[in-house]
Design a protein around this motif. Structure first.
Motif, PDB file in Angstrom:
ATOM      1  N   SER A  70       0.824  -1.211   0.000  1.00  0.00           N
ATOM      2  CA  SER A  70       0.000   0.000   0.000  1.00  0.00           C
ATOM      3  C   SER A  70       0.858   1.262   0.000  1.00  0.00           C
ATOM      4  O   SER A  70       0.473   2.258  -0.591  1.00  0.00           O
ATOM      5  CB  SER A  70      -0.962   0.013   1.188  1.00  0.00           C
ATOM      6  OG  SER A  70      -1.909  -1.015   1.041  1.00  0.00           O
ATOM      7  N   ALA A  71       2.012   1.193   0.670  1.00  0.00           N
ATOM      8  CA  ALA A  71       2.894   2.364   0.688  1.00  0.00           C
ATOM      9  C   ALA A  71       3.375   2.676  -0.727  1.00  0.00           C
ATOM     10  O   ALA A  71       3.517   3.847  -1.096  1.00  0.00           O
ATOM     11  CB  ALA A  71       4.076   2.132   1.625  1.00  0.00           C
ATOM     12  N   LYS A 101      -3.786   1.474   3.242  1.00  0.00           N
ATOM     13  CA  LYS A 101      -4.709   0.936   2.230  1.00  0.00           C
ATOM     14  C   LYS A 101      -6.020   1.730   2.208  1.00  0.00           C
ATOM     15  O   LYS A 101      -6.581   1.984   1.147  1.00  0.00           O
ATOM     16  CB  LYS A 101      -4.983  -0.541   2.529  1.00  0.00           C
ATOM     17  CG  LYS A 101      -5.638  -1.280   1.426  1.00  0.00           C
ATOM     18  CD  LYS A 101      -5.694  -2.769   1.765  1.00  0.00           C
ATOM     19  CE  LYS A 101      -6.111  -3.534   0.541  1.00  0.00           C
ATOM     20  NZ  LYS A 101      -6.066  -4.973   0.779  1.00  0.00           N
ATOM     21  N   MET A 102      -6.484   2.158   3.379  1.00  0.00           N
ATOM     22  CA  MET A 102      -7.703   2.983   3.441  1.00  0.00           C
ATOM     23  C   MET A 102      -7.519   4.274   2.655  1.00  0.00           C
ATOM     24  O   MET A 102      -8.425   4.724   1.961  1.00  0.00           O
ATOM     25  CB  MET A 102      -8.036   3.358   4.893  1.00  0.00           C
ATOM     26  CG  MET A 102      -8.527   2.244   5.746  1.00  0.00           C
ATOM     27  SD  MET A 102      -9.084   2.860   7.361  1.00  0.00           S
ATOM     28  CE  MET A 102      -7.558   3.425   8.106  1.00  0.00           C
ATOM     29  N   PRO A 145       8.253  -0.014  12.101  1.00  0.00           N
ATOM     30  CA  PRO A 145       8.471  -1.412  11.705  1.00  0.00           C
ATOM     31  C   PRO A 145       7.183  -2.062  11.183  1.00  0.00           C
ATOM     32  O   PRO A 145       6.086  -1.797  11.693  1.00  0.00           O
ATOM     33  CB  PRO A 145       8.939  -2.079  13.001  1.00  0.00           C
ATOM     34  CG  PRO A 145       9.516  -0.957  13.821  1.00  0.00           C
ATOM     35  CD  PRO A 145       8.665   0.243  13.477  1.00  0.00           C
ATOM     36  N   SER A 146       7.315  -2.900  10.173  1.00  0.00           N
ATOM     37  CA  SER A 146       6.139  -3.499   9.518  1.00  0.00           C
ATOM     38  C   SER A 146       5.355  -4.439  10.424  1.00  0.00           C
ATOM     39  O   SER A 146       4.179  -4.696  10.178  1.00  0.00           O
ATOM     40  CB  SER A 146       6.552  -4.234   8.243  1.00  0.00           C
ATOM     41  OG  SER A 146       7.446  -5.286   8.564  1.00  0.00           O
ATOM     42  N   ASP A 147       5.980  -4.940  11.499  1.00  0.00           N
ATOM     43  CA  ASP A 147       5.265  -5.861  12.389  1.00  0.00           C
ATOM     44  C   ASP A 147       4.522  -5.142  13.526  1.00  0.00           C
ATOM     45  O   ASP A 147       3.826  -5.767  14.318  1.00  0.00           O
ATOM     46  CB  ASP A 147       6.219  -6.912  12.971  1.00  0.00           C
ATOM     47  CG  ASP A 147       7.341  -6.293  13.806  1.00  0.00           C
ATOM     48  OD1 ASP A 147       7.597  -5.071  13.691  1.00  0.00           O
ATOM     49  OD2 ASP A 147       7.967  -7.052  14.576  1.00  0.00           O
ATOM     50  N   VAL A 148       4.624  -3.822  13.581  1.00  0.00           N
ATOM     51  CA  VAL A 148       3.926  -3.041  14.608  1.00  0.00           C
ATOM     52  C   VAL A 148       2.427  -3.054  14.319  1.00  0.00           C
ATOM     53  O   VAL A 148       1.995  -2.905  13.178  1.00  0.00           O
ATOM     54  CB  VAL A 148       4.466  -1.591  14.652  1.00  0.00           C
ATOM     55  CG1 VAL A 148       3.538  -0.656  15.402  1.00  0.00           C
ATOM     56  CG2 VAL A 148       5.852  -1.566  15.269  1.00  0.00           C
ATOM     57  N   SER A 156      -1.703  -2.508  10.626  1.00  0.00           N
ATOM     58  CA  SER A 156      -0.276  -2.320  10.357  1.00  0.00           C
ATOM     59  C   SER A 156      -0.219  -1.015   9.570  1.00  0.00           C
ATOM     60  O   SER A 156      -1.263  -0.488   9.153  1.00  0.00           O
ATOM     61  CB  SER A 156       0.264  -3.472   9.511  1.00  0.00           C
ATOM     62  OG  SER A 156      -0.377  -3.483   8.239  1.00  0.00           O
ATOM     63  N   THR A 157       0.964  -0.505   9.332  1.00  0.00           N
ATOM     64  CA  THR A 157       1.035   0.701   8.516  1.00  0.00           C
ATOM     65  C   THR A 157       0.470   0.423   7.127  1.00  0.00           C
ATOM     66  O   THR A 157      -0.192   1.275   6.537  1.00  0.00           O
ATOM     67  CB  THR A 157       2.478   1.242   8.404  1.00  0.00           C
ATOM     68  OG1 THR A 157       3.332   0.196   7.936  1.00  0.00           O
ATOM     69  CG2 THR A 157       2.970   1.774   9.735  1.00  0.00           C
ATOM     70  N   ASP A 158       0.693  -0.797   6.611  1.00  0.00           N
ATOM     71  CA  ASP A 158       0.206  -1.141   5.280  1.00  0.00           C
ATOM     72  C   ASP A 158      -1.321  -1.170   5.226  1.00  0.00           C
ATOM     73  O   ASP A 158      -1.926  -0.590   4.327  1.00  0.00           O
ATOM     74  CB  ASP A 158       0.778  -2.487   4.828  1.00  0.00           C
ATOM     75  CG  ASP A 158       0.610  -2.701   3.348  1.00  0.00           C
ATOM     76  OD1 ASP A 158       1.147  -1.894   2.562  1.00  0.00           O
ATOM     77  OD2 ASP A 158      -0.073  -3.675   2.965  1.00  0.00           O
TER      78      ASP A 158
END
Length: 149
Positions: A2-3, A128-129, A107-110, A122-124
């Protein structure tokens, strides 16, 4: 993922800045926003996320709930009215770039939640929204431009 899309939307939106200014300041329909105002609205959301949410994107973090959309959108349109078309697009570009840089540091696992919601993001999944939000508005702009041909 998404980023990447969120970043690609910068180029897509900035390409619109090359259109004649009259097209960018004309409301898409009677009583609706212009392209400039839509870009200002997208920018204002990016600004909110950057200033109010990114710092809380930590493991177990709770992001503030989204503001009242009607009030927020009125603020966005008023805020962007202080800028000409080129400045509005540039504010969008710089803010989106900064937002992406700051989110890349998370971090992607946050996992974090929004307000009192239980859904973990997640940040992803969060971005996405807003990719969808960008695309909704871009579709509106493209439909307007097609009608103007």
């Amino acid at each position: 993922m998404s980023a990447v899309q969120f970043k690609e939307n910068i180029e897509e939106i900035m390409a619109l800045s090359k259109l004649p200014e009259v097209m960018l300041v004309t409301p898409l329909k009677e009583g609706k926003w212009s392209c400039k105002e839509i870009i200002g609205h997208i920018f204002y959301w990016d600004k909110f996320i950057l200033e109010e949410m990114v710092s809380k994107m930590v493991q177990g973090g709770v992001l503030p709930t989204f503001p009242d959309h009607d009030v927020f959108n009125l603020e966005a349109i008023e805020y962007i009215s202080n800028y000409d078309v080129n400045q509005a697009f540039e504010k969008f570009r710089l803010t989106r770039k900064e937002l992406l840089e700051q989110i890349a540091l998370v971090p992607s696992d946050v996992r974090f939640t929004l307000g009192k919601g239980k859904r973990q993001f997640s940040t992803d999944s969060f971005l996405k929204m807003f990719v969808g939000h960008d695309q909704t508005h871009l579709k509106q702009i493209y439909e307007f431009l097609e009608e103007e041909r």
